[in-house]
Motif scaffolding. Structure first.
Motif, PDB file in Angstrom:
ATOM      1  N   ALA A   1       3.400   8.564   7.714  1.00 27.81           N
ATOM      2  CA  ALA A   1       2.170   9.362   7.621  1.00 27.81           C
ATOM      3  C   ALA A   1       2.493  10.839   7.447  1.00 27.81           C
ATOM      4  O   ALA A   1       1.830  11.545   6.671  1.00 27.81           O
TER       5      ALA A   1
ATOM      6  N   LYS B   1      -3.768   6.664   1.650  1.00 27.11           N
ATOM      7  CA  LYS B   1      -2.607   5.948   2.197  1.00 27.11           C
ATOM      8  C   LYS B   1      -2.780   4.427   2.223  1.00 27.11           C
ATOM      9  O   LYS B   1      -1.807   3.711   2.292  1.00 27.11           O
ATOM     10  N   ASP B   2      -4.011   3.944   2.138  1.00 26.16           N
ATOM     11  CA  ASP B   2      -4.208   2.498   2.223  1.00 26.16           C
ATOM     12  C   ASP B   2      -4.444   1.822   0.876  1.00 26.16           C
ATOM     13  O   ASP B   2      -4.666   0.614   0.828  1.00 26.16           O
TER      14      ASP B   2
ATOM     15  N   SER C   1       0.856  -1.189   0.000  1.00 20.96           N
ATOM     16  CA  SER C   1       0.000   0.000   0.000  1.00 20.96           C
ATOM     17  C   SER C   1       0.894   1.241   0.000  1.00 20.96           C
ATOM     18  O   SER C   1       2.113   1.151   0.193  1.00 20.96           O
ATOM     19  N   VAL C   2       0.276   2.389  -0.226  1.00 17.00           N
ATOM     20  CA  VAL C   2       1.018   3.649  -0.204  1.00 17.00           C
ATOM     21  C   VAL C   2       1.799   3.782   1.101  1.00 17.00           C
ATOM     22  O   VAL C   2       3.006   4.052   1.106  1.00 17.00           O
ATOM     23  N   GLN C   3       1.111   3.551   2.210  1.00 18.11           N
ATOM     24  CA  GLN C   3       1.748   3.651   3.524  1.00 18.11           C
ATOM     25  C   GLN C   3       2.968   2.728   3.623  1.00 18.11           C
ATOM     26  O   GLN C   3       4.048   3.135   4.032  1.00 18.11           O
TER      27      GLN C   3
ATOM     28  N   THR D   1      -2.790  11.761   2.098  1.00 17.38           N
ATOM     29  CA  THR D   1      -3.272  11.092   3.315  1.00 17.38           C
ATOM     30  C   THR D   1      -4.547  10.293   3.044  1.00 17.38           C
ATOM     31  O   THR D   1      -4.722   9.190   3.566  1.00 17.38           O
TER      32      THR D   1
ATOM     33  N   VAL E   1       4.032   9.581  -4.217  1.00 19.64           N
ATOM     34  CA  VAL E   1       4.352   8.540  -3.232  1.00 19.64           C
ATOM     35  C   VAL E   1       5.857   8.282  -3.236  1.00 19.64           C
ATOM     36  O   VAL E   1       6.484   8.182  -2.175  1.00 19.64           O
TER      37      VAL E   1
ATOM     38  N   ILE F   1       3.517  11.366   3.849  1.00 13.00           N
ATOM     39  CA  ILE F   1       2.363  11.197   2.951  1.00 13.00           C
ATOM     40  C   ILE F   1       1.511  12.459   3.009  1.00 13.00           C
ATOM     41  O   ILE F   1       1.022  12.957   2.002  1.00 13.00           O
ATOM     42  N   GLU F   2       1.401  13.002   4.202  1.00  6.28           N
ATOM     43  CA  GLU F   2       0.687  14.264   4.395  1.00  6.28           C
ATOM     44  C   GLU F   2       1.373  15.385   3.597  1.00  6.28           C
ATOM     45  O   GLU F   2       0.720  16.175   2.914  1.00  6.28           O
TER      46      GLU F   2
END
Lengths: 257, 254
Positions: free
Chosen positions: A116, A128-129, A92-94, A125, A143, A119-120
């Motif tokens: 996080a 992120k998933d 995932s992105v996170q 945000t 990303v 990503i913010e």
């Protein structure tokens, strides 16, 4: 002393039918916090030079030093961002942003918090998933930028990072990377073949000519602070670079009285 | 859900057509019924086998052997393939041996296998192992060699080294291709299960063929063949579903 010192650097590849020189006799010093664009047509060895600075593919003559130390392998002190993003599609992105942090011995919570935060910073945000495949090209490159920044590198190497994006997305990301370079005070080496992009972003533009790659000149861009793509100063610098590439149409108006 | 029903509809229609053709062939041909049983007779034999539990005992035994042989083949071939794919120079030495062994039908080893391991579960398991091992090994090696170099570059950039590189990057990146090898090996392994049980076992769906032949029960023979086909089909469908689910969880193209 400069942060990056390139001294008489050259790179030769062995080929079946002899050798091929990607670039030669390149001298360049880059200061901390500078935004440098390597500009030139394809075949001028700009990406190869970037790869050599980033430690992927070392020079065959001369030397490249970062912080006084010879570059001999990649390091997370100087992270590379690629044109095709290099995101891991199964994460995932996170989790992609956490990738570089996993080597740092942080606790799980610290890792997640830091990821996080970055990503913010790139404004994702809400996404992120999701997996990279569900994002647009521009978002994917954001990303990749967040992932690179998360390990807090001193230098960002960017290899035609916006080359695969459409014009409008490209401009947005150019603004983002300018903002980030100021806020985070990173040294950025940015490869591009887009003259306007180079003028818009760079403090100095390193112009290379092909066959084999040689340094033609280093061009200061005196557009400190706010940049405007339509201002007279911007166009003047752009024109100067066009001239250097002999691409400006000559004035052939005939006069009749 | 609607899609599954639609797909199932195609399967049902094609099976009905197949059975109708079989019945037609039975009606027009003047074969002795003992040599060429009708669908109805085969069904009756199937019910007979199922009623006293023999069928399920044999299926259970076969599935156990299959699981043991196939799973050990997949696990060992993937592990070995990942290592050999990474050390591609070492693979150049291994490849000729693999290419020599691969075209040999697993059943050719049968006499040795029976001599060494006796009659029972092991010969079938070994045959299945041989049948499944090579396709998985070769696709895994190729999958590792075909990984997009950018993943390796990114990993180097972040200082990810072996062994983490293997399970964090190389295995997941190669997985879609490895999965196709695993899938391919499933069919091959199931085919050779029957061969293995026909020679080296006293139980299982393969042995049931030999047993039916010895009793001249062609109806049982044919019923058993249908069962073998159906189980193969079910295993294939289950694996396909698992494959899809994993790929989707990993963000791949579903």
């Amino acid at each position: 002393m400069s942060l990056i010192e390139v001294k008489d650097a050259g790179k030769t590849f062995a080929r079946d039918e002899g050798t091929f020189t990607a670039f030669e006799h390149i001298d360049l010093s880059i200061e901390r916090g500078e935004f440098i664009c390597l500009l030139g047509p394809s075949g001028c060895g700009k990406s190869t030079l970037l790869n050599a600075m980033a430690g992927f593919d070392l020079v065959t003559s001369g030397s490249i030093e970062i912080d006084g130390k010879e570059v001999c392998e990649p390091s997370d002190r100087y992270v590379t961002i690629f044109q095709n993003y290099g995101l891991l599609p199964w994460r995932s992105v996170q989790k992609n942003v956490e990738l570089g942090l996993e080597q740092k011995g942080l606790s799980k919570a610290e890792r997640a918090a830091r990821a996080a935060q970055y990503i913010e910073l790139v404004g994702l945000t809400a996404h992120k998933d999701v997996h990279p495949r569900q994002l647009s090209g521009g978002m994917q490159q954001r990303v990749a930028i967040a992932r690179a920044l998360a390990v807090d590198p001193e230098i960002l190497f960017m290899d035609e990072p916006f080359g695969a994006l459409d014009a409008i997305t490209r401009m947005k990301l150019q603004d983002d990377i300018l903002r980030i370079s100021r806020e985070q005070q990173k040294t950025i080496i940015f490869v591009t073949h887009d003259i306007e992009e180079a003028v818009y972003l760079a403090d100095r533009i390193v112009i290379l000519t092909p066959n084999p790659g040689r340094l033609k000149c280093i061009c200061e861009v005196p557009l400190h602070g706010y940049r405007d793509r339509t201002s007279g100063d911007f166009l003047r610098v752009r024109d100067k670079i066009f001239e250097l590439f002999h691409m400006k149409a000559e004035n052939r108006i005939e006069y009749f009285i | 859900m609607k899609k599954t029903i639609l797909k199932a509809r195609y399967a049902v229609i094609s099976f009905i057509v197949l059975i109708a053709l079989w019945q037609l062939l039975y009606t027009v041909s003047d074969f002795n019924e003992a040599l060429f049983p009708s669908p109805f007779k085969a069904l009756r034999a199937l019910i007979e086998l199922a009623a006293d539990g023999t069928l399920f005992r044999h299926i259970g035994t076969s599935l156990y052997r299959f699981a043991a042989g196939y799973c050990s083949a997949v696990v060992s071939a993937v592990l070995l393939g990942l290592v050999l794919g990474w050390f591609s120079k070492a693979f150049r030495f291994v490849d000729p041996i693999v290419q020599l062994l691969r075209p040999i039908s697993p059943t050719a080893w049968m006499p040795f296998i029976v001599l060494w391991f006796g009659i029972g579960d092991v010969p079938a398991i070994v045959i299945i192992f041989i049948a499944g091992f090579f396709p998985v090994l070769l696709t895994t090696v190729a999958a590792v060699a075909n990984i997009d170099p950018i993943y390796l570059k990114v990993s180097r950039s972040f200082g990810i080294r072996q062994p983490q590189l293997m399970w964090k990057v190389i295995f997941p990146a190669a997985f879609p291709q490895i999965a196709s090898g695993i899938h391919l090996a499933l069919g091959t392994s199931w085919i050779f299960l029957v061969a293995g049980e026909m020679v080296g076992a006293q139980s299982g769906v393969g042995y049931l063929i030999i047993d039916a032949r010895n009793d001249l029960r062609t109806d049982i023979l044919l019923a058993d063949i249908v069962v073998i086909g159906l189980i193969g089909l079910i295993l294939d469908t289950l694996l396909k579903m698992a494959e899809k689910r994993i790929l989707r969880a990993w963000g791949g193209a579903a």
